[in-house]
Design a protein around this motif. Structure first.
Motif, short mmCIF file in Angstrom:
data_model
loop_
_atom_site.label_atom_id
_atom_site.label_comp_id
_atom_site.label_asym_id
_atom_site.label_seq_id
_atom_site.Cartn_x
_atom_site.Cartn_y
_atom_site.Cartn_z
N GLY A 1 51.00 26.76 94.01
CA GLY A 1 51.22 25.49 94.69
C GLY A 1 50.79 24.29 93.87
O GLY A 1 50.56 23.20 94.43
N ARG A 2 50.69 24.45 92.55
CA ARG A 2 50.25 23.35 91.68
C ARG A 2 51.42 22.63 91.00
O ARG A 2 51.20 21.69 90.25
CB ARG A 2 49.29 23.88 90.61
N MET A 3 52.64 23.09 91.29
CA MET A 3 53.81 22.43 90.70
C MET A 3 54.01 21.07 91.37
O MET A 3 54.09 20.98 92.60
CB MET A 3 55.05 23.30 90.88
N THR A 4 54.09 20.03 90.58
CA THR A 4 54.30 18.69 91.11
C THR A 4 55.49 18.04 90.41
O THR A 4 55.88 18.44 89.31
CB THR A 4 53.05 17.80 90.90
N LEU A 5 56.04 17.03 91.05
CA LEU A 5 57.18 16.29 90.49
C LEU A 5 56.77 14.84 90.24
O LEU A 5 56.08 14.22 91.06
CB LEU A 5 58.36 16.32 91.46
N ASN A 6 57.20 14.33 89.12
CA ASN A 6 57.02 12.90 88.83
C ASN A 6 58.32 12.18 89.17
O ASN A 6 59.21 12.02 88.34
CB ASN A 6 56.67 12.70 87.34
N MET A 7 58.41 11.79 90.43
CA MET A 7 59.66 11.23 90.93
C MET A 7 59.85 9.79 90.47
O MET A 7 58.90 8.99 90.45
CB MET A 7 59.68 11.29 92.46
N GLU A 8 61.10 9.48 90.10
CA GLU A 8 61.48 8.12 89.73
C GLU A 8 62.98 7.97 89.94
O GLU A 8 63.71 8.96 90.05
CB GLU A 8 61.12 7.83 88.27
N GLN A 9 63.42 6.73 90.03
CA GLN A 9 64.85 6.47 90.18
C GLN A 9 65.49 6.66 88.80
O GLN A 9 65.15 5.95 87.85
CB GLN A 9 65.07 5.05 90.68
N ALA A 10 66.38 7.63 88.67
CA ALA A 10 66.89 7.99 87.35
C ALA A 10 68.41 8.12 87.36
O ALA A 10 69.03 8.42 88.39
CB ALA A 10 66.27 9.32 86.89
N ASP A 11 68.97 7.89 86.17
CA ASP A 11 70.41 8.10 85.97
C ASP A 11 70.64 9.59 85.70
O ASP A 11 70.64 10.05 84.56
CB ASP A 11 70.88 7.25 84.78
N ILE A 12 70.82 10.35 86.78
CA ILE A 12 70.91 11.81 86.65
C ILE A 12 72.17 12.22 85.90
O ILE A 12 72.20 13.24 85.21
CB ILE A 12 70.85 12.48 88.04
N ARG A 13 73.22 11.41 86.01
CA ARG A 13 74.44 11.73 85.26
C ARG A 13 74.18 11.66 83.76
O ARG A 13 74.60 12.53 83.00
CB ARG A 13 75.55 10.76 85.65
N ILE B 1 69.50 8.46 91.37
CA ILE B 1 68.86 9.17 92.49
C ILE B 1 67.38 9.36 92.18
O ILE B 1 66.97 9.37 91.01
CB ILE B 1 69.53 10.54 92.74
N PRO B 2 66.56 9.53 93.23
CA PRO B 2 65.14 9.81 93.00
C PRO B 2 64.97 11.26 92.55
O PRO B 2 65.39 12.19 93.24
CB PRO B 2 64.51 9.57 94.37
N CYS B 3 64.39 11.46 91.37
CA CYS B 3 64.19 12.81 90.86
C CYS B 3 63.15 12.81 89.74
O CYS B 3 62.68 11.74 89.33
CB CYS B 3 65.50 13.40 90.35
N ASP B 4 62.80 13.99 89.28
CA ASP B 4 61.95 14.15 88.10
C ASP B 4 62.89 14.49 86.95
O ASP B 4 63.36 15.62 86.83
CB ASP B 4 60.94 15.27 88.34
N PRO B 5 63.20 13.54 86.08
CA PRO B 5 64.21 13.77 85.03
C PRO B 5 63.85 14.94 84.11
O PRO B 5 64.73 15.73 83.74
CB PRO B 5 64.23 12.44 84.27
#
Length: 469
Positions: free
Chosen positions: A314-326, A359-363
């Motif tokens: 349960g230590r997996m974390t995401l660094n979320m940011e608004q990113a150009d996923i394409r 979209i909000p994601c961890d690139p």
């Protein structure tokens, strides 16, 4: 709970079915016994009356034939129990001469016991339908014999069985009512009993599913000291043991992965340094490239193992940011495409005119997912020498598709390929955890990762991410 409901249904149906079958058999037996009793009693009473009448007329030996005949007529007409019985005097031809009900305008009775009594010069009975009216009757005919021995006719006692049949019906209905009460009590008791079993079983099932889903170490609280309690204790012990083993396994993998990273970094770094030397002979350079390639492969495996242990803990974390996923996807495809070209595999990017929003994601994590899927496509479907990649905006989701043209996945293995350590029938090298890590990362983004066999052959992997969260 569906299976528990099925168990409850089977239990009640079987119990009620048996009780109902036995109850109906008892009701039938009671009805038959009472019917036989009432009919037998009624017939016996009528035969007794016929015998008394015959004995009574035996004393008329001094009467002449006409007087004897008239006495039979008068006796029939003056019969006192006409409310419950009809008494008929019938001549030897079967015609009614006199009846306790007064004049007779109907057809002559045609029941078989009349002629049988005349022929046998005795008493005969009949139970069945009246041929003229269709009514169910009991009839007893007694031959009237003159002193000369001549049969002059029969005295026939007739009674409808309507009252008797109604009495039998009442008995049957009361028996059915009693059966209904018994069935109701059985249903209540069965429902209470099965609930006392299914409630703890449902709790045990729910906890067992959680254990099977990876929640190792949880305990089932039970107050039962019977077989159910013993089952709960066994599952609790199993849960603790599995949790202990899983913890030891995770600690070992994590420790081993960290220990491997240092020498692998050194191997990869020195291989790159040595390859920069242009004085290397061809055989040595080829060997150094193999060392470099295998070092990178081992490094990727170590990264997967570390990510896997983080997910398990349960230590997996995401660094979320608004990113150009394409853009992230296209960069990954073009970068990996040059690598695949060295293996004579064509990676085609199928561009689209869709306006794909950020979209909000961890690139970094999503690039890891894309690389892992592309690597799997090359390893398992590389013999098709072609991989297609595309991105679309569909119904509020950004959808990525990567398809190879290899042999595909056996249908029975498709539900299992995302399981940890599952490699199936594939002969390709790997740990079997890459897709499990990818699936977890995609789920943490609120998306889905699916695998299926594509039309025309090969495997199609689809990653769907919500455009907003």
């Amino acid at each position: 709970m569906k299976k528990s409901g099925s168990l409850r249904r089977r239990w009640i149906l079987n119990t009620v079915g048996v009780v109902c079958a036995l109850g109906l058999a008892c009701v039938l037996a009671i009805t038959v016994v009472f019917s036989a009793y009432y009919y037998s009693a009624m017939k016996s009473d009528m035969r007794y009356r016929a015998e008394n009448t015959t004995n009574f007329f035996t004393g008329y030996i001094n009467q002449n034939y006409q007087d004897y005949y008239q006495s039979c007529i008068n006796y029939a007409k003056s019969f006192e129990n006409r409310d419950t019985l009809e008494l008929q005097f019938i001549d030897v031809s079967g015609q009614i001469v006199a009846t306790s009900y007064g004049s007779w305008a109907g057809n002559p009775p045609n029941t078989p016991e009349i002629q049988a009594a005349v022929a046998k010069r005795g008493i005969e009975d009949y139970v069945g339908r009246d041929p003229n009216t269709g009514e169910h009757i009991i009839a007893v005919s007694s031959a009237m014999i003159y002193s000369s021995g001549e049969v002059i006719g029969v005295l026939r006692y007739v009674s409808s069985t309507r009252l008797v049949d109604r009495q039998i019906t009442i008995v049957a209905l009361w028996s059915l009512a009693a059966l209904g009460v018994v069935l109701f009590v059985v249903l209540l008791s069965s429902n209470y009993y099965i609930h006392s079993i299914l409630a703890p079983v449902a709790e045990i099932t729910e906890k067992a599913k959680r254990i099977a889903g990876g929640s190792y170490g949880i305990q089932i609280q039970t107050k039962y000291d019977d077989e159910i309690g013993e089952l709960a204790d066994t599952i609790n012990e199993m849960s603790v043991q599995i949790n202990r083993n899983e913890k030891s396994q995770r600690e070992f993998i994590s420790s081993l992965s960290h220990e491997l990273r240092t020498p692998l970094t050194a191997i990869t770094g020195w291989s790159e340094t040595l390859l920069a030397d242009e004085s290397l002979d061809p055989d040595t350079r080829r060997g150094m490239k193999i060392i470099q390639r295998e070092g990178k492969r081992l490094t990727e495996m170590v990264v997967d193992l570390l990510d896997f242990t983080r997910i398990q803990d349960g230590r997996m974390t995401l660094n979320m940011e608004q990113a150009d996923i394409r853009g992230e996807f296209e960069d990954t495809v073009f970068m990996y495409g040059s690598r695949l070209a060295q293996e004579n595999i064509t990676l085609s990017y199928l561009d689209s005119d869709d306006d794909i929003p950020e979209i909000p994601c961890d690139p970094e994590r999503m690039r890891q997912v894309f690389l892992n899927i592309l690597d799997n496509a090359a390893k398992h479907g590389g013999e098709g020498k072609r991989i297609d990649a595309s991105v679309r905006y569909e119904n509020g989701d950004v959808v990525f598709r990567i398809r190879d043209y290899g042999p595909g996945i056996p249908e029975d293995e498709i539900p299992l390929v995302k399981k940890k350590f599952y490699k199936g029938s594939s002969k390709a090298r790997g740990t079997g955890i890459g897709l499990a890590v990818c699936d977890e990362i995609v789920q943490m983004h609120g998306g889905t990762l699916t695998l299926e066999n594509a039309d025309g052959g090969g495997t199609l992997v689809t990653v769907s991410l919500p455009a907003s969260q």
